[in-house]
Design a protein around this motif. Structure first.
Motif, PDB file in Angstrom:
ATOM      1  N   VAL A 216      -1.938   5.304   0.159  1.00 56.26           N
ATOM      2  CA  VAL A 216      -2.590   3.996   0.192  1.00 56.26           C
ATOM      3  C   VAL A 216      -3.874   4.012  -0.629  1.00 56.26           C
ATOM      4  CG1 VAL A 216      -3.659   2.251   1.660  1.00 56.26           C
ATOM      5  CG2 VAL A 216      -1.579   3.417   2.427  1.00 56.26           C
TER       6      VAL A 216
ATOM      7  N   HIS B 100       2.541  -0.849  -7.108  1.00 60.64           N
ATOM      8  CA  HIS B 100       2.598   0.289  -6.197  1.00 60.64           C
ATOM      9  C   HIS B 100       3.268   1.475  -6.877  1.00 60.64           C
ATOM     10  CE1 HIS B 100       2.079  -3.102  -3.451  1.00 60.64           C
ATOM     11  NE2 HIS B 100       1.643  -2.236  -2.543  1.00 60.64           N
TER      12      HIS B 100
ATOM     13  N   TYR C 163      -2.995  -3.423  -5.782  1.00 59.66           N
ATOM     14  CA  TYR C 163      -3.047  -3.458  -4.327  1.00 59.66           C
ATOM     15  C   TYR C 163      -3.564  -4.799  -3.834  1.00 59.66           C
ATOM     16  CZ  TYR C 163      -4.425  -2.161   0.437  1.00 59.66           C
ATOM     17  OH  TYR C 163      -4.568  -2.108   1.795  1.00 59.66           O
TER      18      TYR C 163
ATOM     19  N   PRO D 229      -8.490  -0.140  -2.125  1.00 63.54           N
ATOM     20  CA  PRO D 229      -7.438   0.202  -1.161  1.00 63.54           C
ATOM     21  C   PRO D 229      -7.892   1.082  -0.003  1.00 63.54           C
ATOM     22  CG  PRO D 229      -6.665   0.494  -3.410  1.00 63.54           C
ATOM     23  CD  PRO D 229      -8.137   0.244  -3.500  1.00 63.54           C
TER      24      PRO D 229
ATOM     25  N   GLY E 167       0.786  -1.226   0.000  1.00 67.35           N
ATOM     26  CA  GLY E 167       0.000   0.000   0.000  1.00 67.35           C
ATOM     27  C   GLY E 167       0.813   1.268   0.000  1.00 67.35           C
TER      28      GLY E 167
ATOM     29  N   TYR F  38      -1.640  -7.416  -1.560  1.00 70.88           N
ATOM     30  CA  TYR F  38      -2.174  -7.652  -0.220  1.00 70.88           C
ATOM     31  C   TYR F  38      -2.491  -9.130  -0.011  1.00 70.88           C
ATOM     32  CZ  TYR F  38      -4.351  -6.021   4.131  1.00 70.88           C
ATOM     33  OH  TYR F  38      -4.637  -5.778   5.451  1.00 70.88           O
TER      34      TYR F  38
ATOM     35  N   ASN G 183      -3.731   3.715  -4.605  1.00 72.82           N
ATOM     36  CA  ASN G 183      -3.180   2.540  -5.274  1.00 72.82           C
ATOM     37  C   ASN G 183      -4.144   1.985  -6.314  1.00 72.82           C
ATOM     38  OD1 ASN G 183      -0.503   1.242  -4.279  1.00 72.82           O
ATOM     39  ND2 ASN G 183      -1.448   2.061  -2.416  1.00 72.82           N
TER      40      ASN G 183
END
Length: 276
Positions: free
Chosen positions: A175, A58, A183, A144, A31, A187, A178
């Protein structure tokens, strides 16, 4: 301090490079982007050739493929080193960056001189695993920005929130902005690969520092000690009273620990090597 002008590799990785000496690469967390390391670049570049870059998905780097694995992120770093003509580097990985550092150490061991795993995850317990699964489901459904507010409360102390609201706003925007697919794919790996390569960790022979904040609820001191226990040449450092974003909240302490560890770990390493 602001980073100097960004560069980009032919395959789409945005990076910055400052300083001179033995090469050190800093990998940010999920993020975030390379700009989280501004305070570390300023300190480390006085003694080292410091490279920071945006992970896949990112900042201004390329998206990961739909079925991306941690090895893809490790290969991104290897490709960046090829572009820079560097054979061997020390790697500092924060949070998900710590997972990428581990993957890089296992996939490209000949290219590593030392490793720091900072505020990262290892062998979550049932409650920790449940919590990250819930956050992952929220991110998949709403993107995100779904849980960034709660994350910021976990990452920073109330005192930091009060003293530096502009920094909190900056991280919130990074964050939230993104790419949703980039993301989520990242994640998902962060949320599920905490035991990545556990059975091979004993093969990582370079000096390793495993560090985290005393009060980090997601990257706990228990995790740091457990991870270090699987590594043959590891030491642990716990930052007293600190939460997850210790590189920003207590950058002076982090910089001092990094400089001390790197000086010891790289004492016999050449300052530069050219990749052939």
């Amino acid at each position: 301090m602001e980073l100097t002008k960004a560069c980009k590799t032919p395959d789409g990785t945005r990076f910055w490079r400052q300083g001179q000496g033995s090469s050190v690469v800093l990998i940010h967390g999920v993020g975030l982007d390379a700009t989280m390391w501004r305070s570390q670049v300023e300190a480390l570049a006085q003694r080292h050739d410091v490279i920071v870059y945006d992970m896949l998905g990112h900042g201004d780097s390329a998206l990961p493929r739909e079925d991306a694995e941690l090895d893809d992120y490790a290969d991104q770093l290897a490709s960046l080193l090829d572009h820079l003509g560097l054979e061997r580097v020390a790697v500092v990985g924060f949070s998900m960056g710590g997972l990428v550092a581990r993957a890089f150490a296992l996939r490209h061991p000949q290219r590593l001189t030392a490793m720091v795993v900072l505020s990262s995850v290892f062998d979550r317990d049932a409650n920790e695993r449940s919590g990250v699964r819930q956050r992952l489901a929220q991110a998949r459904e709403r993107g995100p920005a779904a849980n960034v507010g709660a994350a910021l409360k976990r990452w920073f102390s109330p005192a930091f929130h009060r003293a530096y609201p502009e920094r909190i706003t900056e991280i919130h925007e990074i964050v939230s902005s993104n790419h949703p697919q980039g993301y989520y794919r990242s994640y998902a790996l962060f949320g599920t690969e905490d035991r990545f390569g556990t059975e091979r960790l004993q093969t990582i022979r370079v000096p390793v520092l495993v560090a985290t904040g005393e009060l980090d609820p997601g990257s706990t001191p228990r995790m740091a000690h457990a991870l270090a226990g699987h590594l043959p040449n590891a030491e642990v450092h716990i930052f007293p009273g600190q939460r997850h974003m210790v590189p920003m909240e207590d950058h002076e302490a982090v910089n001092a620990v990094l400089l001390r560890f790197l000086a010891k770990a790289l004492a016999n390493a050449p300052s530069k090597e050219v990749f052939q």
